[in-house]
Design an enzyme around this catalytic site. Structure first.
Site, PDB file in Angstrom:
ATOM      1  CB  THR A 103      22.481  19.370 -17.938  1.00 27.17           C
ATOM      2  OG1 THR A 103      21.584  18.261 -18.004  1.00 27.17           O
ATOM      3  CG2 THR A 103      21.753  20.623 -18.399  1.00 27.17           C
ATOM      4  CB  THR A 119      31.271  21.446 -21.152  1.00 25.90           C
ATOM      5  OG1 THR A 119      31.644  22.763 -20.735  1.00 25.90           O
ATOM      6  CG2 THR A 119      32.519  20.696 -21.564  1.00 25.90           C
ATOM      7  N   GLY A 149      29.955  18.337 -17.245  1.00 21.00           N
ATOM      8  CA  GLY A 149      30.823  19.467 -16.957  1.00 21.00           C
ATOM      9  C   GLY A 149      30.805  19.829 -15.483  1.00 21.00           C
ATOM     10  CB  ALA A 150      32.554  20.874 -12.977  1.00 18.35           C
ATOM     11  CE  LYS A 192      27.651  17.972 -12.336  1.00 16.67           C
ATOM     12  NZ  LYS A 192      27.671  18.716 -13.630  1.00 16.67           N
ATOM     13  CD  GLU A 235      24.006  18.527 -13.825  1.00 13.89           C
ATOM     14  OE1 GLU A 235      24.052  19.138 -14.906  1.00 13.89           O
ATOM     15  OE2 GLU A 235      24.425  19.007 -12.752  1.00 13.89           O
TER      16      GLU A 235
END
Length: 223
Positions: A28, A31, A82-83, A94, A103
């Protein structure tokens, strides 16, 4: 290159890791959204995807990509997300998009976690980005008191004057001003607080590969 251009570059690079004919996990955030858009171009190559949020599920469906319930999936080759921050050892913060619990669940099923981010997310130590913690609503004040003993300042995440509510019906506390020396230890400590659903530290199960967008091109780190 703009930040969006860097994100788009790593999204394209991540497509090379997508196995043909399999189910993949998708994260989510901005990115991840770029990755979903790229995935839509090769949607016939994948069997389907498991989404880490309702927003991600909606975007996947908009590209005609089948979205599967994780309970119906035995295993996944990869999870791509992403991060907010990542270290040279693959530990991450995250949860900026409030999807940290889902996630973490989806990532736990995947054989390989591929982090995609612009190069600014690579840090020496985690903590400049506020650490998200998902909590049961009735416990948010009690959890905040416990977090104060760890360090930093716990702040209930609010949007438009109201607490942010996750897809799980929970709240988010952001722990601000904490330099994290031992991410694995802190992850276990916070997860052990009664009322915490999970903390946005991905250290015990960090990234296996990071694709980082830089002005010189996409940099690959393997952990």
């Amino acid at each position: 290159m703009t930040q969006d251009e860097l994100k788009q570059a790593v999204a394209r690079a991540a497509i090379e890791f997508v196995p043909a004919g399999e189910i993949i996990g998708v994260g989510t955030g901005s990115t991840a959204n770029f990755f979903i858009d790229e995935l839509g171009k090769i949607k016939d190559r994948v069997k389907g995807a498991v989404a880490s949020s309702e927003a991600t599920a909606d975007r996947l469906r908009s590209h005609g990509i089948p979205v599967l319930d994780l309970n119906d999936v035995d295993s996944m080759s990869i999870y791509i997300d992403g991060a907010d921050e990542i270290t040279a050892s693959g530990a991450m913060i995250k949860g900026g998009g409030a999807a940290l619990t889902r996630e973490k669940i989806v990532a736990s099923v995947a054989k390989q976690f591929i982090c995609i981010a612009d190069g600014s997310k690579l840090v020496d130590a985690l903590g400049a980005f506020p650490l998200p913690i998902e909590v049961i609503p009735m416990a948010q004040a009690a959890v905040a008191r416990q977090l104060k003993t760890i360090g930093g300042e716990p702040r209930l995440r609010v949007k438009d004057g109201k607490p942010v509510i996750t897809d799980n019906g929970c709240m988010i506390i952001d722990l601000v001003g904490l330099r994290i020396a031992d991410p694995r230890k802190l992850e276990a400590e916070i997860n052990n607080i009664v009322g915490v659903v999970t903390v946005g530290l991905f250290a015990q199960r960090g990234a296996d590969v990071a694709l980082l967008g830089t002005a010189e091109g996409v940099k690959k780190l393997t952990f």
